[in-house]
Each structure stands twice: as structure tokens, then as C-alpha cells.
Design an enzyme around this catalytic site. Sequence first.
Site, PDB file in Angstrom:
ATOM      1  N   GLU A 130      49.830  23.502  33.874  1.00 32.89           N
ATOM      2  CA  GLU A 130      49.641  23.982  32.501  1.00 32.89           C
ATOM      3  C   GLU A 130      48.864  22.955  31.681  1.00 32.89           C
ATOM      4  O   GLU A 130      48.741  21.801  32.060  1.00 32.89           O
ATOM      5  CB  GLU A 130      51.005  24.216  31.831  1.00 32.89           C
ATOM      6  CG  GLU A 130      51.825  25.335  32.454  1.00 32.89           C
ATOM      7  CD  GLU A 130      51.162  26.692  32.322  1.00 32.89           C
ATOM      8  OE1 GLU A 130      50.345  26.885  31.397  1.00 32.89           O
ATOM      9  OE2 GLU A 130      51.448  27.563  33.159  1.00 32.89           O
ATOM     10  N   VAL A 185      40.504  40.821  30.347  1.00 38.31           N
ATOM     11  CA  VAL A 185      41.823  41.079  30.923  1.00 38.31           C
ATOM     12  C   VAL A 185      42.770  39.996  30.413  1.00 38.31           C
ATOM     13  O   VAL A 185      42.518  38.813  30.616  1.00 38.31           O
ATOM     14  CB  VAL A 185      41.797  41.027  32.472  1.00 38.31           C
ATOM     15  CG1 VAL A 185      43.171  41.366  33.040  1.00 38.31           C
ATOM     16  CG2 VAL A 185      40.740  41.960  33.033  1.00 38.31           C
ATOM     17  N   SER A 187      46.927  38.923  30.114  1.00 37.97           N
ATOM     18  CA  SER A 187      48.328  39.252  30.374  1.00 37.97           C
ATOM     19  C   SER A 187      49.220  38.594  29.330  1.00 37.97           C
ATOM     20  O   SER A 187      50.129  39.210  28.792  1.00 37.97           O
ATOM     21  CB  SER A 187      48.732  38.819  31.777  1.00 37.97           C
ATOM     22  OG  SER A 187      48.365  37.477  31.991  1.00 37.97           O
ATOM     23  N   TYR A 237      32.147  39.036  30.755  1.00 38.74           N
ATOM     24  CA  TYR A 237      33.604  38.940  30.800  1.00 38.74           C
ATOM     25  C   TYR A 237      34.042  37.787  29.897  1.00 38.74           C
ATOM     26  O   TYR A 237      33.463  36.696  29.946  1.00 38.74           O
ATOM     27  CB  TYR A 237      34.078  38.695  32.237  1.00 38.74           C
ATOM     28  CG  TYR A 237      35.579  38.600  32.332  1.00 38.74           C
ATOM     29  CD1 TYR A 237      36.365  39.756  32.309  1.00 38.74           C
ATOM     30  CD2 TYR A 237      36.208  37.359  32.411  1.00 38.74           C
ATOM     31  CE1 TYR A 237      37.742  39.673  32.360  1.00 38.74           C
ATOM     32  CE2 TYR A 237      37.596  37.276  32.459  1.00 38.74           C
ATOM     33  CZ  TYR A 237      38.346  38.442  32.438  1.00 38.74           C
ATOM     34  OH  TYR A 237      39.709  38.367  32.482  1.00 38.74           O
ATOM     35  N   GLU A 251      40.881  29.892  36.393  1.00 35.83           N
ATOM     36  CA  GLU A 251      40.350  31.000  37.189  1.00 35.83           C
ATOM     37  C   GLU A 251      39.721  32.078  36.314  1.00 35.83           C
ATOM     38  O   GLU A 251      39.022  32.956  36.819  1.00 35.83           O
ATOM     39  CB  GLU A 251      41.449  31.578  38.085  1.00 35.83           C
ATOM     40  CG  GLU A 251      42.504  32.447  37.404  1.00 35.83           C
ATOM     41  CD  GLU A 251      43.356  31.711  36.367  1.00 35.83           C
ATOM     42  OE1 GLU A 251      43.530  30.488  36.507  1.00 35.83           O
ATOM     43  OE2 GLU A 251      43.841  32.370  35.416  1.00 35.83           O
ATOM     44  N   LYS A 252      39.951  31.979  34.997  1.00 38.04           N
ATOM     45  CA  LYS A 252      39.300  32.932  34.079  1.00 38.04           C
ATOM     46  C   LYS A 252      37.788  32.794  34.154  1.00 38.04           C
ATOM     47  O   LYS A 252      37.058  33.731  33.868  1.00 38.04           O
ATOM     48  CB  LYS A 252      39.771  32.687  32.647  1.00 38.04           C
ATOM     49  CG  LYS A 252      41.249  32.966  32.455  1.00 38.04           C
ATOM     50  CD  LYS A 252      41.686  32.628  31.038  1.00 38.04           C
ATOM     51  CE  LYS A 252      43.169  32.874  30.853  1.00 38.04           C
ATOM     52  NZ  LYS A 252      43.995  31.848  31.540  1.00 38.04           N
TER      53      LYS A 252
END
Length: 360
Positions: A130, A185, A187, A237, A251-252
Site C-alpha cells: 500500500e 474501472v 472498485s 483509460y 497495475e492501473k
Amino acid sequence: MSSTSLSGSSLCRLASIVAVVCLIFLYTSPMIGRQPPLPAPNMTKTNSSLYPKEEKPVLLLWVWPQDYRFDLSDCKTIYNIDGCHLTDDRSLYSNTDAVLIFHRAISWDLSTLPPSPRPPFQKWIWMNVESPTNTQKIPGIENLFNLTLSYREDSDIPVRLRLTSRKIPDKDFEIPKKEKLICWVVSNNLDWTGVSIRNAYFQELRKYVYIHLYGKAFGTFLDYKDYFPTIASCKFYLSFENSIHKDYITEKLNGPLAVGTVPVVLGPPRKNYERFVPGDSFIHVNDFPDAKSLAEYLQRLDQDDEAYRRYFNWRRHFSARPHLILQNQEFVLAICSACDYVGRHQEYKEAHDIYEWFFN
Ligand SMILES: *[C@@H]1O[C@H](CO)[C@@H](O)[C@H](O)[C@H]1NC(C)=O
Ligand SMILES: *[C@@H]1O[C@H](CO)[C@@H](O)[C@H](O)[C@H]1NC(C)=O
Ligand SMILES: *[C@@H]1O[C@H](CO)[C@@H](O)[C@H](O)[C@H]1NC(C)=O
């Protein structure tokens, strides 16, 4: 008398022949003449059914991060990492070369740490993927560890999926068929995780251009199998990090690069991104004075295929590969990276004041 003396000298001769034969035999036979070398003691292998057969260093996963379990042989099958004996079996603790300790699983009273004293050859690895915004400062662990594992490049074990160079240029790449202009995207949208900066930018951007939204945060759960195809179907994106820190590029960014979509990044400065990916492979929100001018630029690129195509030039010489996306795979790369490191390094090491390093 003479017969006695005769038989005495015969015996004597016989004895000397036997002695010579014996000496020759003793001298030439390694089995009898010399002691066979003693087998080298196996210091670590007191119970062969308990310990791994290989000589590889043992890496003990002290807890499964967030209880996301996977097959430990995945390090070999997915990343071709095979340098350690990776295990979650705590009974191997006293024989373990390195222990991987997940920061979030350390309790405030430190009772969830492995037992002390630790074997003198053993290294503890502080594992935290993190950013500082989402890391709690549990007191008392600042000087307990030997190695750090995080997204930071100056960690002992930096965790990142990297582009790789290709000697033979890829001439076959075709931009995937595009159906949408901009996608996102998301979450996690919990405010306390630091997402307010990216949310503010998103709210501003959507005033000027339509953004296709997916993910738990928007109540439209995207199935895992649709994740990469959905990203591929968009021209751009939004690779917006949840918080902004040096090297915190996740990973974004990798997802769109892997599938043939142009990432629009929000995170550390452009220069920091360019440490990991070519400068012409992405668009940085800081390249524009405001969200409105970014929106206008993206709309212009929508009309200009040639200019859009230039964002894929880097692909001739570099490859990105898709990251693992299943929930239980979230920590596979980090754990396998630790295994790889442990397999290559035996040096003495202490990590001091990890918070001073990590939070500053
Ligand atoms: C000692 O270690 C070697 C190499 O791992 C192994 O082949 C051998 O069986 C071990 N011997 C004992 C007595 O455990
Ligand atoms: C070796 O380990 C196995 C499995 O833990 C155990 O059943 C066995 O009793 C042990 N043998 C010795 C000699 O310690
Ligand atoms: C690991 O770090 C601890 C604490 O800093 C230190 O006492 C220990 O000797 C180190 N061990 C190794 C193998 O580097």
C-alpha cells in the site's frame, strides 16, 4: 631340532609373504586401507520428511495476506521464479532463511509477529504494497526487519510488473477495435483511502466529456473475464491512482498498456512515470492546465487517427504483459518477488527506521 628349525624358517617365510601380500592389499584397497570419508553433516536436515529436499533457501509466508490463497507453485508456473522453497508451514520456522510478514496483519500489540529470538541466520521481510496514505504506523516494528518489500524502487525488494525490451521489433501489433472514448474501472471509492484528489479531477473531467464507468464503486461489477476486453475497447483509460506518492504507480497503468489502450494518468509527476514506461506511451493530467483542456485534447485525438496511433509507437520495441486480476492473485507478484530475492541474496542486512524511510 632341524625339522623344527626348518619348519620355523618356512613359517617365517610364509609369514613374510602373507605380510607383503597384506601390505599390498591394504595399500591398494581404499575400502579397507583407509577410512571412507565421513559424510558431511546436514546441519539443517535433521528430519528429511519435515524439511525440503532441495538446498534452496526457505521462505516462510507467515500469514496469507488478506487470506488470499494461491498455489505456491504459481511462482514457478507464472513468473518462472523457483529460487526459494516457498512455504506457509510455520513448523519450519526454526529452519527458515526468511520470513515474509504482511504489514496489515501485524497486530497493535505485536503478538502476531513470529516468535523471538529468531534464528541468527533468519531475515524478516516487511511486506507492504500500500501507499503511505493507506499504511498504519504500528509502533515498535521500526527496527525489527532486515528487508523491505514495497512498490518503492528503493525497497530491497521493489514489486512491479515491468515492460521488457524486444530485440526484434513487433510489426504485427494492431490497435484493438475501439467502441468507446474514455473508460474507468473503479472498485474502491472510500474517501479515507485518499481517493478525493482523483474523484475531484474525475468530477471536473466528466463535465466536458463522457466517461464510461465500471466497477463496484459504480454498482456495475465487471466480471474478471471482461476486464481486459473492456479496457481494450476504449481509446483512453483513466489510470488514476488512489493516492499520490513517489513510485506509487500500480497495475492501473499496466492494464491499458498491456491491452492496447492509452492510459491517462493521475499520480506522481510525469518524470516518475518515465522511469518505468516511455514518455509517449501515456497522457499525464499534469500536461494540461485543467480538466477542460485535457477533455478537448482527448476529443481532438478521437478525430485524428494518426496522432492517436503515435501513442503506440513504443510497442515496437517494448512489451507489456497483463497482470493477474483475480482477487486471490492480488499478492502473487509480491510474494514471488520475495522468493526470487531470497533465492539470490544471502548478505547480512538490517532495515532501520522503516517508517522514516517509508513515510518521508
Ligand atoms: C543431506 O543433504 C543432501 C543434499 O540435500 C541429501 O541428498 C542427503 O540425503 C542428505 N542426507 C541426510 C542424512 O539427510
Ligand atoms: C519427522 O517429521 C515427521 C512429520 O512431521 C514426523 O511424523 C516424524 O516423527 C519426524 N521424525 C523424527 C525422527 O523426528
Ligand atoms: C536481521 O535484523 C535484525 C534486527 O535488525 C538483526 O538483529 C539480525 O542480525 C539480522 N539478521 C540477518 C541475517 O541479517
